[in-house]
Design a protein around this motif. Structure first.
Motif, PDB file in Angstrom:
ATOM      1  N   HIS A  46      18.735 -13.721  22.853  1.00 35.97           N
ATOM      2  CA  HIS A  46      17.395 -13.437  22.538  1.00 35.97           C
ATOM      3  C   HIS A  46      16.770 -12.679  23.575  1.00 35.97           C
ATOM      4  O   HIS A  46      15.856 -11.721  23.267  1.00 35.97           O
ATOM      5  N   LEU A  47      17.193 -12.616  24.597  1.00 36.85           N
ATOM      6  CA  LEU A  47      16.610 -11.474  26.008  1.00 36.85           C
ATOM      7  C   LEU A  47      16.853 -10.207  25.445  1.00 36.85           C
ATOM      8  O   LEU A  47      16.310  -9.193  25.466  1.00 36.85           O
ATOM      9  N   LEU A  50      14.803  -8.910  22.348  1.00 37.36           N
ATOM     10  CA  LEU A  50      13.556  -8.847  22.833  1.00 37.36           C
ATOM     11  C   LEU A  50      13.424  -7.466  23.697  1.00 37.36           C
ATOM     12  O   LEU A  50      12.544  -6.659  23.389  1.00 37.36           O
ATOM     13  N   GLU A  53      13.655  -4.719  20.993  1.00 35.41           N
ATOM     14  CA  GLU A  53      12.737  -4.561  20.158  1.00 35.41           C
ATOM     15  C   GLU A  53      11.460  -4.017  20.747  1.00 35.41           C
ATOM     16  O   GLU A  53      10.912  -2.917  20.363  1.00 35.41           O
ATOM     17  N   SER A  58      13.573  -7.663  29.807  1.00 39.18           N
ATOM     18  CA  SER A  58      13.120  -8.911  29.549  1.00 39.18           C
ATOM     19  C   SER A  58      14.071 -10.072  30.622  1.00 39.18           C
ATOM     20  O   SER A  58      15.082  -9.632  30.960  1.00 39.18           O
ATOM     21  N   SER A  60      14.704 -14.225  32.194  1.00 32.88           N
ATOM     22  CA  SER A  60      14.337 -15.812  31.971  1.00 32.88           C
ATOM     23  C   SER A  60      14.104 -16.139  33.316  1.00 32.88           C
ATOM     24  O   SER A  60      14.894 -15.946  34.383  1.00 32.88           O
ATOM     25  N   VAL A 213      10.605 -17.252  29.333  1.00 29.95           N
ATOM     26  CA  VAL A 213      10.866 -15.817  28.803  1.00 29.95           C
ATOM     27  C   VAL A 213       9.855 -14.820  29.322  1.00 29.95           C
ATOM     28  O   VAL A 213       8.590 -15.130  29.126  1.00 29.95           O
ATOM     29  N   ALA A 233       5.721 -11.494  20.470  1.00 28.99           N
ATOM     30  CA  ALA A 233       6.912 -11.260  20.451  1.00 28.99           C
ATOM     31  C   ALA A 233       7.600 -12.011  21.488  1.00 28.99           C
ATOM     32  O   ALA A 233       8.842 -12.715  21.264  1.00 28.99           O
ATOM     33  N   GLN A 236       7.469 -16.090  20.199  1.00 26.55           N
ATOM     34  CA  GLN A 236       8.714 -16.212  19.272  1.00 26.55           C
ATOM     35  C   GLN A 236       9.873 -16.215  19.915  1.00 26.55           C
ATOM     36  O   GLN A 236      10.931 -17.111  19.500  1.00 26.55           O
ATOM     37  N   THR A 237      10.255 -15.558  21.039  1.00 24.82           N
ATOM     38  CA  THR A 237      11.518 -15.201  21.663  1.00 24.82           C
ATOM     39  C   THR A 237      11.811 -16.514  22.402  1.00 24.82           C
ATOM     40  O   THR A 237      12.845 -17.031  22.187  1.00 24.82           O
TER      41      THR A 237
END
Length: 249
Positions: A46-47, A50, A53, A58, A60, A213, A233, A236-237
């Motif tokens: 997911h990172l 992101l 996109e 990104s 965590s 995130v 965004a 959502q991530t």
């Protein structure tokens, strides 16, 4: 074994040489990071999505040993966030407000760790900052005039022995940044918003916030619409990571 540079290995493939770099990296294993690295492993795709996109970086962030720790990051090789994996920062205002906002015990610790004098205007500002984070459901940090200089002092928290002098310098630097994190809505309107980070909470099935995130590497200024789009965004991530975490049991 260790390497002197963060570059990936040189590979021979199909008659030529090339480099291999993973899309995301995670912090080295340490006992106090075991549970957090499991969450980071779930978060990594997911990172990567992101970062792809948004064309930014990104990462965590978790709490371990009472500190904020960057546990995984994604972005282009050589970008700055990847060099911060494993870095520990103080869990004190203005950092980590999302953990404090949604966990009563951590909120008390966050205030205790802060440099604000109880009952002072700074303490009241911290309380208002936490209230805004609860209302928004996400956190934002804006650039400060002396951000790089203040960041150097804060970085000493993880790089030097925790002497009284280091604590004083770090506390002063944290207070110097406080007004730039989670400001009121008037600071997030118009066209010249200088964003540094946007973060959203990852929750386990009980609702407890276990990681953040974070999106980093924004253009110098942006307008209100762009900032809200980035915030959406990131939220959502974080929600997607929470859903995968729940599915993983």
């Amino acid at each position: 074994l260790g390497t002197g540079a963060p570059a990936g290995p040189l590979l021979f493939f199909q008659g030529g040489y090339g480099a291999f770099d993973p899309g995301s990296l995670a912090a080295p294993y340490r006992p106090d990071l075991r549970a957090q690295l499991r969450v980071a492993d779930i978060a990594r795709p997911h990172l990567e999505a992101l970062a792809c996109e948004t064309r930014m970086e990104s990462y965590s962030q978790a709490i371990a040993g009472g500190d904020l720790v960057v546990v995984a990051a994604s972005g282009s090789p050589g970008r700055s966030v990847r060099t911060h994996i494993g870095r520990r920062l103080p869990f004190a205002s203005p950092f980590g407000s999302l953990f404090a906002a949604f966990n009563t015990d951590l909120e008390a610790t966050w205030f205790e760790n802060g440099a604000a004098v109880p009952g002072s205007g700074e303490a009241s500002a911290d309380a208002a900052r936490i209230a805004r984070v609860r209302d928004r459901g996400w956190s934002i940090g804006l650039r400060a005039t002396d951000h790089d200089l203040l960041w150097q002092e804060i970085s000493a928290y993880g790089d030097a022995p925790a002497t009284a002098a280091v604590h004083r310098r770090v506390d002063s630097a944290l207070r110097g940044l406080a007004d730039r994190y989670d400001p009121d809505d008037s600071e997030l309107t118009g066209r010249d918003i200088a964003v540094r980070i946007i973060a959203a909470p990852v929750r386990e099935v009980t609702g407890k916030v276990v990681q953040l995130v974070v999106l980093f590497g924004f253009p110098e200024v942006a307008d209100q619409s762009a900032v809200q789009g980035w915030a959406n965004a990131v939220v959502q991530t974080a929600d997607a990571v929470s859903a995968d975490l729940a599915g993983a049991g």
